[in-house]
Design an enzyme around this catalytic site. Structure first.
Site, PDB file in Angstrom:
ATOM      1  N   LYS A  43     -39.709  33.695  37.288  1.00 18.97           N
ATOM      2  CA  LYS A  43     -38.374  33.453  38.875  1.00 18.97           C
ATOM      3  C   LYS A  43     -38.172  34.060  39.108  1.00 18.97           C
ATOM      4  O   LYS A  43     -38.313  33.326  40.531  1.00 18.97           O
ATOM      5  CB  LYS A  43     -37.315  32.014  37.387  1.00 18.97           C
ATOM      6  CG  LYS A  43     -37.367  30.503  37.046  1.00 18.97           C
ATOM      7  CD  LYS A  43     -37.578  29.606  38.230  1.00 18.97           C
ATOM      8  CE  LYS A  43     -37.939  28.589  37.099  1.00 18.97           C
ATOM      9  NZ  LYS A  43     -38.941  27.620  37.678  1.00 18.97           N
TER      10      LYS A  43
ATOM     11  N   LYS B  24     -40.435  26.161  31.422  1.00 25.21           N
ATOM     12  CA  LYS B  24     -39.130  26.216  30.836  1.00 25.21           C
ATOM     13  C   LYS B  24     -37.907  26.797  30.071  1.00 25.21           C
ATOM     14  O   LYS B  24     -37.701  26.551  29.755  1.00 25.21           O
ATOM     15  CB  LYS B  24     -38.449  25.430  31.755  1.00 25.21           C
ATOM     16  CG  LYS B  24     -38.523  23.908  31.037  1.00 25.21           C
ATOM     17  CD  LYS B  24     -37.226  23.489  31.055  1.00 25.21           C
ATOM     18  CE  LYS B  24     -35.882  23.720  29.781  1.00 25.21           C
ATOM     19  NZ  LYS B  24     -34.884  23.081  29.987  1.00 25.21           N
TER      20      LYS B  24
ATOM     21  N   SER C 296     -33.748  28.906  39.120  1.00 23.67           N
ATOM     22  CA  SER C 296     -32.500  29.554  38.236  1.00 23.67           C
ATOM     23  C   SER C 296     -31.755  30.099  38.242  1.00 23.67           C
ATOM     24  O   SER C 296     -31.748  31.117  38.421  1.00 23.67           O
ATOM     25  CB  SER C 296     -33.087  29.523  36.624  1.00 23.67           C
ATOM     26  OG  SER C 296     -32.680  29.738  35.263  1.00 23.67           O
TER      27      SER C 296
ATOM     28  N   ASP D  75     -27.897  36.537  25.396  1.00 20.75           N
ATOM     29  CA  ASP D  75     -27.087  36.170  25.597  1.00 20.75           C
ATOM     30  C   ASP D  75     -26.114  36.369  27.426  1.00 20.75           C
ATOM     31  O   ASP D  75     -25.837  37.930  26.700  1.00 20.75           O
ATOM     32  CB  ASP D  75     -25.835  34.910  24.393  1.00 20.75           C
ATOM     33  CG  ASP D  75     -26.652  33.470  24.156  1.00 20.75           C
ATOM     34  OD1 ASP D  75     -27.268  33.229  25.405  1.00 20.75           O
ATOM     35  OD2 ASP D  75     -25.810  32.878  23.108  1.00 20.75           O
TER      36      ASP D  75
ATOM     37  N   TYR E 173     -39.737  34.187  31.271  1.00 19.54           N
ATOM     38  CA  TYR E 173     -39.512  33.213  31.967  1.00 19.54           C
ATOM     39  C   TYR E 173     -38.566  33.662  32.942  1.00 19.54           C
ATOM     40  O   TYR E 173     -39.090  33.083  34.299  1.00 19.54           O
ATOM     41  CB  TYR E 173     -38.558  31.856  30.731  1.00 19.54           C
ATOM     42  CG  TYR E 173     -38.127  31.281  31.936  1.00 19.54           C
ATOM     43  CD1 TYR E 173     -38.103  29.888  32.171  1.00 19.54           C
ATOM     44  CD2 TYR E 173     -36.787  31.288  32.049  1.00 19.54           C
ATOM     45  CE1 TYR E 173     -38.037  29.154  33.616  1.00 19.54           C
ATOM     46  CE2 TYR E 173     -35.654  30.450  32.812  1.00 19.54           C
ATOM     47  CZ  TYR E 173     -36.228  29.466  33.178  1.00 19.54           C
ATOM     48  OH  TYR E 173     -36.067  28.289  34.310  1.00 19.54           O
TER      49      TYR E 173
END
Ligand code: UD1
Length: 325
Positions: free
Chosen positions: A136, A45, A85, A281, A132
């Site tokens: 997912k 993760k 996630s 972000d 990552y």
């Protein structure tokens, strides 16, 4: 409390077949596995590790999952809960409103809005920012395809928002082996004297205090969400063979609020350096939790203040044990 049997096995190893066989009854040429459901947490993760070691991430998180599903299929174990996630929402997380499960679907879906009018949502997502995140998304897409091909599967993908906190006993907590990059473990490291300061990434977001907003969910609430998903699936309460659920509180907190709550819980000041935004972000990532509360009968119970108190309780013990050695 039922008795718990613990086995430590790589989920990709042949020993997994032996384990499933051990829980299987063979009668008159047919077999029935006594395992009623599986919760899959076996993925790596770390966003940064996934960028430097993408093959390792795809190998474990995607290839491992496919192999494991084949094995479960062979043993007829089809009640499957997957740790997903909020990262699967990609750039939808920039929309500035709570995310609903329909913001990322794997097959075209018709959605009814509050006024009753219908709209078609196309499958797919934009703006996944790391290997990552892609693992997912791929994993969810594979699970959705599997359920489409064989509706006897009951698959729930739980989209975690920002899991934080520790068990209130202080016995179970987050103690990353590598240098942490997530907000609360970094603050905990500063409080423990391991790091000198917290760098706050971005103070110019369109949020009440300029720092980014996240939906922080206590790990105990998150754990309860898994039990609720397994229970709802075995009672037949889930309306389709593949279903996604947001696991979040539905409430956003800024980075500054997190900082304040940990300062309050610990009675210490956290030295801060305000720097630019971190690459990749988003400003606002909060769950719409209506589907989980309606269909799983689950909602969070713990506040950010409880998360902070539990993190400090765990961190404090670590500090004492380091000083005491
Ligand atoms: C991160 C991952 C996400 C993963 C999730 C797991 C990235 C880009 N995203 O989400 O894919 O599913 O962790 O929990 O890594 N912050 C600081 N200083 C720090 C650390 C964080 O200001 O030292 C800020 C971040 O800029 C962000 C907020 O705190 O605004 C939360 O960061 P973090 O805890 O890393 O979580 P996410 O970025 O939401």
């Amino acid at each position: 409390m039922p008795s718990l049997e613990f086995e430590q096995i790589d989920y990709r190893s042949p020993a997994m077949r032996s384990l499933l066989s051990r829980y299987t009854r063979y009668t008159n040429g047919s077999k029935q596995c006594m395992i009623s459901g599986v919760i899959h947490f076996a993925a790596y993760k770390s966003v940064s590790d996934s960028i430097s070691k993408p093959l390792q991430y795809y190998q474990n998180n995607v290839c491992g999952l496919v192999e494991f599903l084949s094995l479960l299929h062979e043993f007829g174990v089809k009640n499957f809960v997957f740790s997903s996630s909020a990262t699967v929402y990609g750039s939808m997380a920039n929309k500035g409103k709570p995310l609903t499960e329909e913001d990322c679907v794997h097959h075209p879906t018709v959605v009814k809005d509050e006024s009753g009018s219908e709209r078609k949502v196309e499958a797919g997502v934009f703006g996944l920012t790391s290997p990552y995140g892609r693992t997912k998304w791929f994993a969810e897409a594979i699970l959705a395809d599997l359920a489409e091909s064989d509706p006897s599967w009951k698959i729930t993908a739980l989209r975690y928002f920002n899991p934080v906190g520790c068990h209130e006993s202080g016995l179970l907590g987050e103690d990353p082996r590598q240098k942490p990059t997530n907000l609360i473990p970094v603050v905990a490291n500063v409080l423990a004297g391991v790091q000198p300061k917290l760098q706050v990434f971005g103070s110019d977001w369109d949020t009440p205090d300029g720092t980014a907003v996240r939906d922080f969910i206590h790990v105990v609430d998150l754990a309860r969400g898994h039990i609720a998903a397994l229970a709802a699936a075995s009672k037949g309460h889930i309306q389709s063979p593949f279903r996604t659920y947001n696991l979040g509180t539905g409430r956003g907190h800024t980075v500054n609020e997190v900082l304040n709550s940990l300062e309050h819980a610990s009675g210490q000041n956290v030295p801060v350096e305000r720097v630019g935004r971190r690459a990749g972000d988003v400003g606002f990532c909060v769950a719409d939790t209506q589907r989980a509360s309606r269909e799983l009968g689950w909602r969070t119970e713990k506040s950010l203040a409880q998360c902070a108190a539990d993190v400090w309780n765990f961190t404090k013990q670590k500090v004492i044990s380091v000083v005491g050695q």
